[in-house]
Write a protein that holds these residues in place. Structure first.
Motif, PDB file in Angstrom:
ATOM      1  N   LYS A  49     -24.690 -38.871 -20.276  1.00 31.23           N
ATOM      2  CA  LYS A  49     -23.674 -38.967 -19.235  1.00 31.23           C
ATOM      3  C   LYS A  49     -24.322 -39.368 -17.900  1.00 31.23           C
ATOM      4  O   LYS A  49     -25.389 -38.860 -17.551  1.00 31.23           O
ATOM      5  N   THR A  50     -23.686 -40.266 -17.159  1.00 23.81           N
ATOM      6  CA  THR A  50     -24.168 -40.636 -15.833  1.00 23.81           C
ATOM      7  C   THR A  50     -23.780 -39.534 -14.856  1.00 23.81           C
ATOM      8  O   THR A  50     -22.606 -39.178 -14.747  1.00 23.81           O
ATOM      9  N   THR A  51     -24.772 -39.002 -14.147  1.00 17.01           N
ATOM     10  CA  THR A  51     -24.501 -37.904 -13.220  1.00 17.01           C
ATOM     11  C   THR A  51     -23.768 -38.406 -11.981  1.00 17.01           C
ATOM     12  O   THR A  51     -23.786 -39.591 -11.660  1.00 17.01           O
ATOM     13  N   ARG A  52     -23.144 -37.458 -11.255  1.00 16.46           N
ATOM     14  CA  ARG A  52     -22.433 -37.814 -10.023  1.00 16.46           C
ATOM     15  C   ARG A  52     -23.385 -38.390  -8.991  1.00 16.46           C
ATOM     16  O   ARG A  52     -23.043 -39.310  -8.255  1.00 16.46           O
ATOM     17  N   ALA A  53     -24.616 -37.850  -8.933  1.00 15.39           N
ATOM     18  CA  ALA A  53     -25.595 -38.330  -7.957  1.00 15.39           C
ATOM     19  C   ALA A  53     -26.020 -39.768  -8.257  1.00 15.39           C
ATOM     20  O   ALA A  53     -26.109 -40.602  -7.360  1.00 15.39           O
ATOM     21  N   ARG A  54     -26.286 -40.056  -9.507  1.00 14.39           N
ATOM     22  CA  ARG A  54     -26.698 -41.409  -9.877  1.00 14.39           C
ATOM     23  C   ARG A  54     -25.555 -42.396  -9.675  1.00 14.39           C
ATOM     24  O   ARG A  54     -25.756 -43.512  -9.195  1.00 14.39           O
ATOM     25  N   LYS A  55     -24.347 -41.979 -10.033  1.00 13.72           N
ATOM     26  CA  LYS A  55     -23.175 -42.838  -9.849  1.00 13.72           C
ATOM     27  C   LYS A  55     -22.926 -43.093  -8.365  1.00 13.72           C
ATOM     28  O   LYS A  55     -22.641 -44.218  -7.951  1.00 13.72           O
ATOM     29  N   GLY A  56     -23.078 -42.033  -7.549  1.00 20.62           N
ATOM     30  CA  GLY A  56     -22.888 -42.169  -6.105  1.00 20.62           C
ATOM     31  C   GLY A  56     -23.937 -43.057  -5.461  1.00 20.62           C
ATOM     32  O   GLY A  56     -23.646 -43.830  -4.552  1.00 20.62           O
ATOM     33  N   ALA A  57     -25.185 -42.941  -5.931  1.00 22.47           N
ATOM     34  CA  ALA A  57     -26.261 -43.770  -5.392  1.00 22.47           C
ATOM     35  C   ALA A  57     -26.025 -45.236  -5.724  1.00 22.47           C
ATOM     36  O   ALA A  57     -26.314 -46.117  -4.914  1.00 22.47           O
TER      37      ALA A  57
END
Length: 60
Positions: free
Chosen positions: A7-15
């Motif tokens: 799963k893509t984390t919120r932090a990675r997606k936000g970055a």
């Protein structure tokens, strides 16, 4: 067909999406009346463009 392993984390997606934000518009003061207006356009308050009246503004 490629499938993500984790799963893509919120932090990675936000970055990744950090530059997708909406930028505020640019405004300058009118030379004639001092109201804020969009650059390179006629002032909606007084009808002047480059210190020359180009649009007749009606008063309400």
């Amino acid at each position: 067909m490629g499938v993500p392993k984790k799963k893509t984390t919120r932090a990675r997606k936000g970055a990744r999406r950090s530059h997708h934000h909406v930028k505020s518009g640019a405004y300058v003061k009118c030379d004639n009346c001092g109201e804020l207006k969009i650059p390179h356009s006629v002032c909606s308050a007084c009808g002047y463009y480059k210190k020359e009246q180009v649009v007749e503004v009606s008063e309400l």
